[in-house]
Design an enzyme around this catalytic site. Structure first.
Site, short mmCIF file in Angstrom:
data_model
loop_
_atom_site.label_atom_id
_atom_site.label_comp_id
_atom_site.label_asym_id
_atom_site.label_seq_id
_atom_site.Cartn_x
_atom_site.Cartn_y
_atom_site.Cartn_z
NE ARG A 85 -1.68 1.79 3.57
CZ ARG A 85 -1.51 1.59 4.88
NH1 ARG A 85 -2.16 0.64 5.50
NH2 ARG A 85 -0.68 2.36 5.58
CG HIS A 126 -6.02 2.27 6.74
ND1 HIS A 126 -6.23 0.98 6.28
CD2 HIS A 126 -7.16 2.63 7.37
CE1 HIS A 126 -7.44 0.59 6.64
NE2 HIS A 126 -8.02 1.56 7.31
CE1 TYR A 180 1.49 2.34 8.73
CE2 TYR A 180 0.41 4.03 10.05
CZ TYR A 180 0.46 3.25 8.91
OH TYR A 180 -0.51 3.37 7.96
#
Ligand SMILES: Cc1ncc(C[n+]2csc(CCOP(=O)(O)OP(=O)(O)O)c2C)c(N)n1
Length: 362
Positions: A258, A262, A271
């Site tokens: 990805r 998100h 992160y």
């Protein structure tokens, strides 16, 4: 042949076209003509352009929220290209490329992210279920639909799309178990994009691959290079044909990444490292297919620029329609949960109207 020759426990990823756009697995090269290959590519470009525009509109405060697909175009378009019109697609929420490949209208998809319930009104001739936000719950719907297809003597296969995070949910295991036990014509398509919001794949499960989970449920499992559109098409087509012949379910793990956040509410820099993202950007599925098509003489830079421009315009037009026609009436948000509006909902509606009134927004 593909699944007979493939053991997911060997942990070898199935690939046809490598990172440099060379065909390295000639044996499995699909029989697609120039027009079909260019259609596949156009679907990827349309997905990318629609994504970029949606992100821009969301950042301008004109779109409610959005879940980007950038980097996952090959996994989605390649797999959806293998379906027939009679097959059922059971999506989660990050399947823009698969939706468009199946013929869904971008206006409808944008309406959904705009917060308008008509984004979930799928035309009857499109066998697609609406977006499913509860993770993995829809996998049981996919199995139910395909089992019903068997009981009714239809040869309609169901394909369920889900992420790596969904494999941590009980629903995934129930669906896989039922499909294996009842030999249902279901294709489980996991887009392993390496993250479930901020949780990396390695923390979701101690299995080395997602594909190997198929072994426990008595079905073939295969890990595919999810950025290789040809491999995605071949693996899905083989699984669909197998299901149609009555040979049961298959688990496909599309190994991809990805690139974006998100959703537009998430900040991935908290992160994961920029270096990691850069490594994956170099594996861009669109760049890979583009080079392949150019090398074959099927496409040139000028035609490519025209295609990108055309797809960008389609996305702009779709959003223009949504901004003009997509405003949800406030009453509609409250009115249709129950046959008659409950006193609690009525109270909430009045309170909200008052709030908007005070701000001069009603
Ligand atoms: C049952 C359930 N639990 C938690 C959530 C909150 N949630 C939304 S998306 C998401 C992560 C999903 O990750 P993955 O399945 O890998 O799909 P991806 O978003 O990466 O495509 C979570 C936990 C939810 N929607 N449903």
């Amino acid at each position: 042949m593909l699944f007979k020759n493939y053991n997911p426990l060997d942990k070898k990823m199935f690939q046809i076209m490598d990172e440099n756009s060379n065909i390295k697995n000639e044996e499995y090269m699909p029989d697609l003509n120039k027009e079909e290959l260019l259609t596949m590519y156009e679907n990827m470009i349309q997905t990318r352009e629609a994504d970029l525009k949606a992100l821009m509109y969301q950042r301008q405060g004109r779109m409610l929220t959005y879940a980007p697909n950038i980097g996952q175009e090959a996994a989605q378009v390649g797999s959806a290209f293998a379906l027939e019109k009679k097959d059922w697609m059971v999506p989660s929420f990050r399947e823009l490329g698969a939706w468009l490949t199946r013929g869904a209208d971008l206006k409808m998809i944008y309406l959904y992210w705009y917060g308008n319930e008509f984004g979930s009104h799928i035309p009857e001739d499109l066998k697609i279920l609406p977006v499913s936000v509860p993770i993995a719950s829809h996998l049981n719907h996919a199995v139910g639909i395909s089992w019903a297809s068997t009981l009714q003597g239809k040869d309609e296969v169901s394909i369920a799309y889900f992420g790596d995070g969904a494999t941590s949910q009980g629903d995934f295991h129930e669906a896989m178990n039922w499909a294996g036990a009842f030999n249902t014509p279901t294709v489980f398509l996991c887009q392993n994009n390496q993250f479930a919001i901020s949780v990396p794949r390695g923390s979701q499960t101690s299995s080395e691959t997602i594909a190997q989970k198929a072994v426990a449920y008595g079905m073939p499992g295969i890990q595919v290079d999810g950025n290789d559109i040809l491999a995605m098409y071949v693996a899905t087509k083989t699984a669909i044909e197998r299901a149609r012949r009555g040979e049961g379910p298959t688990l496909i793990e599309a190994y991809t990444y990805r690139i974006g956040a998100h959703t537009t509410s998430d900040d991935p820099t908290r992160y994961r490292t920029d270096d990691e993202v850069e490594v994956w950007k170099k594996k861009d599925p669109i760049d890979r297919m583009k080079k392949y098509l150019i090398d074959k003489g099927y496409l040139n830079e000028e035609e490519n620029d025209r295609l990108v421009e055309k797809c960008g315009k389609i996305a702009e037009e779709a959003f223009k329609y949504v901004e003009t026609n997509g405003k949800t009436k406030l009453d509609d948000i409250f009115k249709y949960h129950y046959k008659e509006i409950t006193p609690q909902l009525l109270e909430q509606m009045e309170e909200y109207k008052e709030f908007l009134n005070e701000r001069g927004e009603l």
